[in-house]
Design a protein around this motif. Structure first.
Motif, mmCIF file in Angstrom:
data_model
loop_
_atom_site.group_PDB
_atom_site.id
_atom_site.type_symbol
_atom_site.label_atom_id
_atom_site.label_comp_id
_atom_site.label_asym_id
_atom_site.label_seq_id
_atom_site.Cartn_x
_atom_site.Cartn_y
_atom_site.Cartn_z
ATOM 1 N N ALA A 273 -9.910 4.962 0.946
ATOM 2 C CA ALA A 273 -11.071 4.716 1.792
ATOM 3 C C ALA A 273 -11.476 4.632 2.665
ATOM 4 N N PHE A 274 -11.909 3.738 3.069
ATOM 5 C CA PHE A 274 -11.946 3.542 4.953
ATOM 6 C C PHE A 274 -11.102 2.583 5.298
ATOM 7 N N ASN A 275 -9.598 2.275 4.869
ATOM 8 C CA ASN A 275 -8.443 2.568 5.485
ATOM 9 C C ASN A 275 -7.896 3.107 6.600
ATOM 10 N N GLY A 276 -8.673 4.541 5.946
ATOM 11 C CA GLY A 276 -8.150 5.732 6.505
ATOM 12 C C GLY A 276 -7.125 6.297 6.918
ATOM 13 N N GLY A 277 -6.909 7.266 7.933
ATOM 14 C CA GLY A 277 -5.474 8.296 8.022
ATOM 15 C C GLY A 277 -4.518 7.433 7.466
ATOM 16 N N THR A 278 -3.697 6.320 8.851
ATOM 17 C CA THR A 278 -3.233 5.872 8.835
ATOM 18 C C THR A 278 -2.747 5.437 6.838
ATOM 19 N N HIS A 279 -3.944 4.962 6.044
ATOM 20 C CA HIS A 279 -3.554 4.413 5.288
ATOM 21 C C HIS A 279 -3.606 5.220 4.029
ATOM 22 N N MET A 280 -3.665 7.187 4.265
ATOM 23 C CA MET A 280 -3.238 8.144 3.260
ATOM 24 C C MET A 280 -2.580 8.517 2.824
ATOM 25 N N THR B 217 11.544 -1.032 -9.516
ATOM 26 C CA THR B 217 9.906 -0.613 -9.391
ATOM 27 C C THR B 217 9.654 -0.369 -8.476
ATOM 28 N N VAL B 218 8.725 0.507 -7.964
ATOM 29 C CA VAL B 218 8.225 0.739 -6.798
ATOM 30 C C VAL B 218 6.285 0.930 -7.353
ATOM 31 N N VAL B 219 5.578 -0.555 -7.074
ATOM 32 C CA VAL B 219 3.854 -0.591 -7.029
ATOM 33 C C VAL B 219 3.346 -0.020 -6.010
ATOM 34 N N ALA B 220 2.872 1.226 -5.742
ATOM 35 C CA ALA B 220 2.269 1.704 -4.544
ATOM 36 C C ALA B 220 0.872 1.468 -4.593
ATOM 37 N N THR B 221 0.511 0.576 -3.654
ATOM 38 C CA THR B 221 -1.473 0.795 -4.348
ATOM 39 C C THR B 221 -2.030 1.971 -3.560
ATOM 40 N N ASP B 222 -3.562 2.328 -3.875
ATOM 41 C CA ASP B 222 -4.425 3.253 -2.650
ATOM 42 C C ASP B 222 -4.005 4.244 -2.802
ATOM 43 N N PRO B 223 -3.167 5.108 -3.186
ATOM 44 C CA PRO B 223 -2.571 6.488 -2.888
ATOM 45 C C PRO B 223 -3.630 7.449 -2.529
ATOM 46 N N GLY B 224 -3.322 8.558 -1.518
ATOM 47 C CA GLY B 224 -4.551 9.242 -1.506
ATOM 48 C C GLY B 224 -5.407 9.318 -0.490
ATOM 49 N N ILE B 225 -6.898 9.865 -1.189
ATOM 50 C CA ILE B 225 -7.962 9.330 -0.409
ATOM 51 C C ILE B 225 -8.713 8.241 -1.193
ATOM 52 N N THR B 226 -7.527 7.487 -1.993
ATOM 53 C CA THR B 226 -8.029 6.420 -3.122
ATOM 54 C C THR B 226 -8.340 4.914 -1.282
ATOM 55 N N PHE C 156 0.919 -1.358 -0.289
ATOM 56 C CA PHE C 156 -0.052 -0.092 -0.326
ATOM 57 C C PHE C 156 1.042 0.945 0.114
ATOM 58 N N ALA C 157 0.472 2.317 -0.981
ATOM 59 C CA ALA C 157 1.392 3.887 -0.611
ATOM 60 C C ALA C 157 1.906 3.977 0.042
ATOM 61 N N PRO C 158 1.366 4.399 1.453
ATOM 62 C CA PRO C 158 1.971 4.188 2.751
ATOM 63 C C PRO C 158 3.414 3.947 2.953
ATOM 64 N N PHE C 159 3.456 2.719 2.755
ATOM 65 C CA PHE C 159 4.103 1.842 2.958
ATOM 66 C C PHE C 159 5.290 1.235 2.465
ATOM 67 N N GLY D 83 -4.972 12.280 6.676
ATOM 68 C CA GLY D 83 -5.922 11.519 6.256
ATOM 69 C C GLY D 83 -6.911 11.496 6.731
ATOM 70 N N GLU D 84 -8.595 10.757 6.174
ATOM 71 C CA GLU D 84 -9.266 10.575 7.563
ATOM 72 C C GLU D 84 -10.634 9.214 6.591
ATOM 73 N N VAL D 85 -10.882 9.020 7.979
ATOM 74 C CA VAL D 85 -12.295 7.430 7.141
ATOM 75 C C VAL D 85 -12.411 7.867 6.263
ATOM 76 N N GLY D 86 -13.574 6.989 5.515
ATOM 77 C CA GLY D 86 -14.336 7.670 4.788
ATOM 78 C C GLY D 86 -15.137 6.652 3.495
ATOM 79 N N PRO D 87 -15.885 6.938 2.967
ATOM 80 C CA PRO D 87 -16.329 6.409 1.766
ATOM 81 C C PRO D 87 -15.765 7.126 0.531
ATOM 82 N N LEU D 88 -15.449 7.219 -0.756
ATOM 83 C CA LEU D 88 -14.382 7.905 -1.290
ATOM 84 C C LEU D 88 -14.951 8.504 -1.376
ATOM 85 N N ASP D 89 -16.490 8.911 -2.270
ATOM 86 C CA ASP D 89 -17.604 10.415 -2.290
ATOM 87 C C ASP D 89 -17.595 11.252 -1.375
ATOM 88 N N TYR D 90 -17.687 10.375 0.212
ATOM 89 C CA TYR D 90 -17.333 11.288 1.170
ATOM 90 C C TYR D 90 -16.059 12.409 0.846
#
Length: 310
Positions: free
Chosen positions: A119-126, A108-117, A84-87, A284-291
């Motif tokens: 979502a429910f993984n929350g601020g620690t993962h954003m 080559t580093v592949v970092a998934t779910d960057p920024g607000i994507t 995941f992107a933060p890690f 970051g913050e926990v929540g659905p992507l639209d929010y």
């Protein structure tokens, strides 16, 4: 390349495309290998491990994984590493910087779910700071993926590029902008839409928002996708800054150190008005992507407001 954007979501999820493309890479080049931080199911590669011993689960230890990747590179391999992107950024930054970058061991580093994507993984993962970190590694290459064709191209070609490569990509569906099998050039941006009044420079999930905003604005709007945030197509951006006189950046990242900073550095000395749609230096913050889009103003409506305010 052909632009095929319709505003409709692609049926292909990034996660599935990563699994399929990596399998193709591993099967076609015996010097390639895939390292994962116990997230193979999340990267879409879980079903590939029975096909080759060049898939390696490094466990939840990204710093160690970066060291293994650098060691494999020093031995002549072409390693990919995923988390995941933060890690994949802040947790293993020192090892990537020194063992791969400084020691000139290409990875080559592949970092998934960057920024607000995230979502429910929350601020620690954003990670709103990952691009800023990787921009600081000399000769690094950073791609904030716009759609599936861009991801496929960069994944397939990154293995033969020098230095540290950082691929920033979600895991779910995206909006297709480019035709399948499109080719890209590192350091060359793509003009998705021409215009004379304002130029919007957007990357990743914000390319779709920029194109939607352009359709709503009552002015002549240019939209540029940089493809690589580093190296940035400075000549193209300066050309459009002079032509339009108004520049707006849209990114799923902190305004400090990311695409906003890169573009502002590129247009120094050009008389123009500058605005941005980006994370305002916060966590970051926990929540659905639209929010989260609304929470952090990462919407086409906010791009419209910034363009009109200029």
């Amino acid at each position: 390349m052909d632009i095929v954007y319709t505003g409709e979501q692609d049926s292909r999820a990034y996660k599935s495309v990563i699994g399929e493309t990596v399998d193709e890479i591993i099967q076609s080049d015996e010097k390639t290998c895939w390292l994962d931080a116990d997230l193979s199911n999340c990267s879409g590669t879980g079903g590939n491990y029975s096909k080759s011993d060049r898939y390696i689960n490094c466990g939840i230890a990204e710093g160690n994984m970066a060291g293994i990747a650098a060691g494999l590179s020093a031995s002549g391999m072409k390693p990919y590493m995923h988390s995941f992107a933060p890690f994949a950024s802040r947790r293993c930054f020192d090892q990537v910087f020194l063992s791969a970058g400084y020691a000139k061991n290409p990875i080559t580093v592949v970092a998934t779910d960057p920024g607000i994507t995230a979502a429910f993984n929350g601020g620690t993962h954003m990670p709103f700071e990952d691009v800023a970190l990787y921009r600081e590694i000399p000769d690094s290459i950073i791609c904030d993926c716009t759609d599936v064709p861009m991801l496929q191209y960069f994944l397939k070609n990154a293995k033969d590029m020098p230095g540290v490569k950082y691929i920033r990509v979600g895991r779910k569906a995206s909006y297709q902008v480019y035709a399948d099998d499109s080719e890209f050039q590192v350091g060359r941006g793509n003009v998705l839409r021409d215009g004379d009044d304002v130029v919007i420079i957007a990357s990743g999930i914000m390319v779709h928002e920029a194109l939607q905003a352009a359709n709503k604005l009552d002015m002549s709007v240019a939209v540029i996708d940089p493809f690589t945030i580093k190296p940035l197509d400075v000549d193209l951006i300066r050309e459009y800054a002079k032509k339009c006189g108004h520049v707006v950046v849209a990114e799923n990242h902190n305004r400090i150190g990311g695409l906003t900073s890169a573009v502002s550095e590129a247009i120094v000395g050009i008389p123009c008005k500058f605005g941005y749609v980006a994370i305002e230096d916060e966590y970051g913050e926990v929540g659905p992507l639209d929010y989260l889009r609304e929470r952090y103003d990462l919407t086409d409506e906010h791009i419209v407001k910034v363009c009109e305010s200029l």
